[in-house]
Design a protein around this motif. Structure first.
Motif, PDB file in Angstrom:
ATOM      1  N   GLU A   4       4.724  -1.498   4.850  1.00 49.02           N
ATOM      2  CA  GLU A   4       4.493  -1.106   3.383  1.00 49.02           C
ATOM      3  C   GLU A   4       3.470   0.125   3.912  1.00 49.02           C
ATOM      4  O   GLU A   4       2.636   0.194   4.409  1.00 49.02           O
ATOM      5  N   ILE A   5       4.116   1.586   3.442  1.00 48.45           N
ATOM      6  CA  ILE A   5       3.381   2.870   3.678  1.00 48.45           C
ATOM      7  C   ILE A   5       2.262   2.710   2.430  1.00 48.45           C
ATOM      8  O   ILE A   5       2.759   2.868   1.331  1.00 48.45           O
ATOM      9  N   ARG A   6       1.038   2.894   2.859  1.00 46.32           N
ATOM     10  CA  ARG A   6      -0.103   3.048   2.028  1.00 46.32           C
ATOM     11  C   ARG A   6      -0.278   4.733   1.698  1.00 46.32           C
ATOM     12  O   ARG A   6      -0.779   5.320   2.670  1.00 46.32           O
ATOM     13  N   ILE A   7      -0.300   5.031   0.516  1.00 40.67           N
ATOM     14  CA  ILE A   7      -0.228   6.411   0.112  1.00 40.67           C
ATOM     15  C   ILE A   7      -1.420   6.845  -0.803  1.00 40.67           C
ATOM     16  O   ILE A   7      -1.540   6.152  -1.854  1.00 40.67           O
ATOM     17  N   VAL A  27      10.024   3.439  -5.373  1.00 40.84           N
ATOM     18  CA  VAL A  27      10.254   3.552  -3.933  1.00 40.84           C
ATOM     19  C   VAL A  27       9.879   2.413  -3.212  1.00 40.84           C
ATOM     20  O   VAL A  27       8.617   1.909  -3.012  1.00 40.84           O
ATOM     21  N   PRO A  28      10.711   1.780  -2.544  1.00 40.25           N
ATOM     22  CA  PRO A  28      10.631   0.656  -1.745  1.00 40.25           C
ATOM     23  C   PRO A  28       9.624   0.627  -0.586  1.00 40.25           C
ATOM     24  O   PRO A  28       9.567   1.914   0.050  1.00 40.25           O
ATOM     25  N   ASN A  29       8.976  -0.092  -0.079  1.00 43.35           N
ATOM     26  CA  ASN A  29       8.120  -0.186   1.006  1.00 43.35           C
ATOM     27  C   ASN A  29       7.026   0.800   0.894  1.00 43.35           C
ATOM     28  O   ASN A  29       6.405   1.483   2.066  1.00 43.35           O
ATOM     29  N   ALA A  30       6.483   1.049  -0.216  1.00 38.18           N
ATOM     30  CA  ALA A  30       5.378   2.257  -0.299  1.00 38.18           C
ATOM     31  C   ALA A  30       4.290   1.754  -1.428  1.00 38.18           C
ATOM     32  O   ALA A  30       5.139   1.134  -2.501  1.00 38.18           O
ATOM     33  N   ARG A  31       3.266   2.223  -1.657  1.00 35.92           N
ATOM     34  CA  ARG A  31       2.373   1.792  -2.701  1.00 35.92           C
ATOM     35  C   ARG A  31       1.367   2.945  -2.751  1.00 35.92           C
ATOM     36  O   ARG A  31       1.012   3.347  -1.644  1.00 35.92           O
ATOM     37  N   ILE A  32       0.792   3.180  -3.937  1.00 34.15           N
ATOM     38  CA  ILE A  32      -0.194   3.968  -3.908  1.00 34.15           C
ATOM     39  C   ILE A  32      -1.631   3.354  -3.700  1.00 34.15           C
ATOM     40  O   ILE A  32      -1.906   2.388  -4.543  1.00 34.15           O
ATOM     41  N   GLU A  33      -2.302   3.869  -2.471  1.00 33.74           N
ATOM     42  CA  GLU A  33      -3.541   3.259  -2.081  1.00 33.74           C
ATOM     43  C   GLU A  33      -4.662   3.665  -3.006  1.00 33.74           C
ATOM     44  O   GLU A  33      -5.826   3.021  -3.341  1.00 33.74           O
ATOM     45  N   LYS A  34      -4.620   5.022  -3.327  1.00 34.13           N
ATOM     46  CA  LYS A  34      -5.799   5.767  -3.871  1.00 34.13           C
ATOM     47  C   LYS A  34      -5.255   6.979  -4.540  1.00 34.13           C
ATOM     48  O   LYS A  34      -4.364   7.482  -4.147  1.00 34.13           O
ATOM     49  N   VAL A  35      -5.845   7.417  -5.563  1.00 30.57           N
ATOM     50  CA  VAL A  35      -5.580   8.870  -6.252  1.00 30.57           C
ATOM     51  C   VAL A  35      -6.774   9.604  -6.037  1.00 30.57           C
ATOM     52  O   VAL A  35      -8.036   9.060  -6.160  1.00 30.57           O
ATOM     53  N   GLY A  51      -2.097   1.477 -12.850  1.00 28.80           N
ATOM     54  CA  GLY A  51      -2.700   0.204 -12.749  1.00 28.80           C
ATOM     55  C   GLY A  51      -3.356  -0.171 -11.284  1.00 28.80           C
ATOM     56  O   GLY A  51      -3.251  -1.519 -10.754  1.00 28.80           O
ATOM     57  N   ILE A  52      -3.859   0.732 -10.773  1.00 27.74           N
ATOM     58  CA  ILE A  52      -4.720   0.579  -9.297  1.00 27.74           C
ATOM     59  C   ILE A  52      -6.231   0.740  -9.529  1.00 27.74           C
ATOM     60  O   ILE A  52      -6.691   1.319 -10.701  1.00 27.74           O
ATOM     61  N   GLN A  53      -6.880   0.254  -8.620  1.00 29.71           N
ATOM     62  CA  GLN A  53      -8.488   0.452  -8.856  1.00 29.71           C
ATOM     63  C   GLN A  53      -8.961   1.594  -8.402  1.00 29.71           C
ATOM     64  O   GLN A  53     -10.089   2.274  -8.753  1.00 29.71           O
ATOM     65  N   ASN A  54      -8.310   1.856  -6.938  1.00 32.62           N
ATOM     66  CA  ASN A  54      -9.298   3.041  -6.309  1.00 32.62           C
ATOM     67  C   ASN A  54      -8.688   4.434  -6.728  1.00 32.62           C
ATOM     68  O   ASN A  54      -7.699   5.089  -6.492  1.00 32.62           O
TER      69      ASN A  54
END
Length: 343
Positions: A4-7, A27-35, A51-54
């Motif tokens: 999983e690529i953290r973007i 997009v498979p195998n990827a997620r948003i780690e931070k904005v 829906g993310i915390q960072n």
């Protein structure tokens, strides 16, 4: 093994949030780690919608974060060079929207940073991933139209961007026509050797303050000997109108809607004779997903790098030459620098 690529998404305006949403949901195998955004309310709102915390307003946090594998940069054009270099120097892979930088000199610095740090840099020319352009490319490569000898493109936006955007975007050639320059290089499989461009302000007078235009035309000559013309307009109030055509020695390929009728009425009040695409997010919705899927595949060693920094430089060189051609009222030879390391 696929990981999983953290973007981290740097810039969460209209296109930045679209990319981030695609990564998080499509997009498979990827997620948003931070904005990350310079305005707190923008960063916080984007994180909540995803829906993310960072989230952060301190871009240095992104480059120092060991949980971030790659960054997606959709900030104003003039910020690209510095952000790409910071990302490369911190070992982060990079997806950046076009243009790669505002100047050729900055692009050279960026490419050296990318190469020196052995990271991937993919530039957002989404038309190369569009099914229509992909099919046209396939048909051309298999010889269906013989030798390509002429390229024609029509690019029309519903209106000019706001003045706050135009004053830092570069020019209509950097910000809009560069897509057609890149598509021409892609479909014709040949670099643009020379260009003759003209531009006018026909509607939006504020553009004159920034030596920019709302209507432009470019005649291009390819290294293969082929010829072409490209129209760029910010005055098509009826919608977003993108069409291309490649004429070959044995046939022609047309991309986009060209109806076989004498008259098609296009009005500003929406009373048009056919449904028209309203803006680029709709026209290239799937292309944005596919280009990000491909980027993630590159980072997982499943795809070969495309739309590289070097390729993006070649399109930027054409855009810069178009501006010079306008200013000097003459045909300009496109000056190029060759990089041995293609990253």
């Amino acid at each position: 093994m696929t990981k999983e690529i953290r973007i981290a998404s740097i810039g969460v305006g209209t296109l930045g949030f679209l990319h981030a949403s695609n990564i998080e949901h499509r997009v498979p195998n990827a997620r948003i780690e931070k904005v990350a955004a310079t305005r707190e309310e923008s960063a916080k709102r984007a994180a909540e919608r995803l829906g993310i915390q960072n989230w952060t307003t301190n871009l240095s946090e992104v480059f120092e974060d060991n949980h971030v594998d790659a960054v997606v940069i959709t900030t104003p054009n003039y910020t690209h060079a510095d952000l790409i270099k910071q990302a490369a120097n911190s070992g982060k892979h990079i997806f950046v929207e076009k243009p790669i930088t505002k100047t050729i000199e900055e692009a050279h610095e960026v490419i050296e940073a990318v190469n020196n740090n052995n990271v991937i840099c993919q530039v957002g020319f989404m038309r190369r991933f569009d099914p229509t352009y992909q099919e046209a490319k396939r048909r051309i490569e298999q010889g269906d139209i013989g030798q390509p000898i002429y390229f024609k493109a029509v690019g029309r936006d519903p209106g000019s961007p706001p003045e706050s955007y135009v004053k830092t975007s570069g020019s209509i050639f950097h910000d809009f026509t560069i897509h057609d320059f890149d598509a021409a290089r892609f479909l014709m499989d040949s670099e643009i050797k020379s260009i003759r461009s003209v531009g006018k302000v026909l509607m939006d007078e504020y553009l004159k303050k920034y030596n920019d235009y709302d209507q432009a035309h470019s005649l291009v000559t390819f290294e293969s000997g082929a010829f072409g013309d490209i129209e760029s307009s910010r005055n098509a109030g009826y919608g977003y109108d993108i069409r291309s055509e490649v004429i070959g020695t044995e046939g022609t390929i047309q991309l986009g809607s060209l109806r076989n009728q004498d008259v098609q009425f296009l009005s500003l009040n929406g009373n048009n004779s056919s449904e028209i695409v309203p803006e680029y997010q709709t026209r290239f919705r799937e292309s944005f997903v596919k280009e990000m899927e491909y980027f993630v595949g590159v980072l997982n060693n499943e795809n070969e790098p495309v739309n590289t920094a070097v390729s993006a430089l070649k399109s930027l060189e054409v855009a810069v030459s178009a501006v010079e051609s306008c200013e000097n009222d003459q045909e300009i030879e496109v000056r190029r620098k060759v990089f041995e390391a293609m990253k």
